[in-house]
Write an enzyme that holds these catalytic residues in place. Structure first.
Site, mmCIF file in Angstrom:
data_model
loop_
_atom_site.group_PDB
_atom_site.id
_atom_site.type_symbol
_atom_site.label_atom_id
_atom_site.label_comp_id
_atom_site.label_asym_id
_atom_site.label_seq_id
_atom_site.Cartn_x
_atom_site.Cartn_y
_atom_site.Cartn_z
ATOM 1 N N HIS A 148 -108.098 26.154 -34.897
ATOM 2 C CA HIS A 148 -106.787 25.767 -34.372
ATOM 3 C C HIS A 148 -105.756 26.893 -34.347
ATOM 4 O O HIS A 148 -105.038 27.054 -33.363
ATOM 5 C CB HIS A 148 -106.242 24.590 -35.181
ATOM 6 C CG HIS A 148 -104.948 24.061 -34.671
ATOM 7 N ND1 HIS A 148 -104.793 23.591 -33.375
ATOM 8 C CD2 HIS A 148 -103.723 23.931 -35.259
ATOM 9 C CE1 HIS A 148 -103.553 23.193 -33.194
ATOM 10 N NE2 HIS A 148 -102.874 23.396 -34.309
ATOM 11 N N SER A 157 -99.249 24.604 -31.151
ATOM 12 C CA SER A 157 -99.575 23.227 -31.515
ATOM 13 C C SER A 157 -98.462 22.270 -31.083
ATOM 14 O O SER A 157 -98.134 22.197 -29.898
ATOM 15 C CB SER A 157 -99.857 23.160 -33.023
ATOM 16 O OG SER A 157 -100.507 21.963 -33.374
ATOM 17 N N ASP A 198 -111.784 23.913 -32.021
ATOM 18 C CA ASP A 198 -110.552 23.364 -32.581
ATOM 19 C C ASP A 198 -110.729 21.866 -32.804
ATOM 20 O O ASP A 198 -110.726 21.079 -31.857
ATOM 21 C CB ASP A 198 -109.385 23.632 -31.622
ATOM 22 C CG ASP A 198 -108.027 23.270 -32.216
ATOM 23 O OD1 ASP A 198 -107.985 22.494 -33.186
ATOM 24 O OD2 ASP A 198 -107.009 23.756 -31.685
#
Length: 269
Positions: A244, A107, A214
């Site tokens: 995610h 991320s 996601d």
């Protein structure tokens, strides 16, 4: 489970809480770079998997995250965070100077990893990016508000495994409050810097992993960023239905198998 060795070091904003997962037979060094609002305590199973692939694993909680110092969830300068990653990496390599380095960024940590590879290309042998924030991110639209709305990360966006969201919501070391303007502004600047700096080059093996469900970091937004930096060594995997946190998804075994195959090809240790 491989118990981590916990240690501390000085970062740009105070003391950093670091972990090392030892491997006496290590062929490469994996540097874990976690995402926004979380901490490396959530990565025990990831470290176990990487050690099983032949890695010595190291990482630290970012400033303002987990057990590290600093105001919670506040990052005012991501270039300084990249420098913190280099400090952690250098400390790990001090006793293992010949191990090739693989960055594993998730991320926001994916953006930090890419920026690290731009700044220190000679130090990185390969890179794994899990749902990286690159190109643009819809959360940055919050900067348009005079007062940032209280819209924290929704645990339901993390995984189809409902226990993941429940553990995240109950974790006292996870930031559950609103996004902070300086952090968002600094992240926006980081994404712009990455996009307009040099590409990663054709010699660096990079594996980009993303779920097509996601909702926290849209794959199309990330692709706009990867298209600006990718070289010939860039590979990608898309997982249908995955959300995610791919390392915490119901198909995590498939994800780890893809990482194992990639590192076996990419790392000559």
């Amino acid at each position: 489970m491989i118990p981590p060795i916990e240690w501390t070091l000085s970062g740009h904003g105070g003391e950093l809480a670091a972990r090392t997962w030892p491997n006496p037979d290590a062929r490469w060094l994996a540097v874990l770079i976690h995402g926004y609002g979380e901490h490396l305590g959530r990565y025990q199973h990831v470290a176990d998997a990487l050690v099983g692939m032949g890695a010595l694993v190291v990482g630290a909680d970012h400033v303002g995250h987990g057990r590290s110092g600093g105001e919670r969830a506040l990052i005012g300068d991501f270039e300084a965070v990249v420098s913190d990653v280099d400090t952690v990496l250098s400390a790990a390599l001090d006793g293992h100077p010949d191990l090739p380095v693989v960055l594993v960024g998730h991320s926001m940590g994916g953006a930090i990893a890419v920026r690290y590879a731009q700044r220190y290309p000679d130090r990185v042998a390969a890179m794994v990016l899990s749902a990286p924030v690159l190109g643009s991110w819809h959360v940055l639209d919050l900067l348009e508000y005079e007062e940032i709305p209280d819209t924290p990360v929704d645990p339901a966006t993390l995984s189809r495994d409902t226990s993941v969201g429940a553990a995240y919501a109950a974790d006292p070391l996870v930031w559950h409050g609103p996004f902070k303007r300086p952090t968002l502004a600094a992240l926006e600047e980081l994404l712009q810097t990455i996009s307009f700096d040099h590409p990663l080059g054709d010699e660096l093996p990079v594996l980009w992993l993303h779920g097509d469900a996601d909702d926290l970091v849209d794959q199309a937004d990330t692709r706009a960023g990867t298209d600006r930096v990718r070289g010939l060594g860039f590979e990608e995997r898309t997982y249908p239905g995955a959300r995610h946190e791919l390392f915490n998804e119901i198909n995590r075994d498939e994800v780890f198998a893809d990482i194992a195959a990639f590192t076996a090809r990419a790392v000559k240790g």
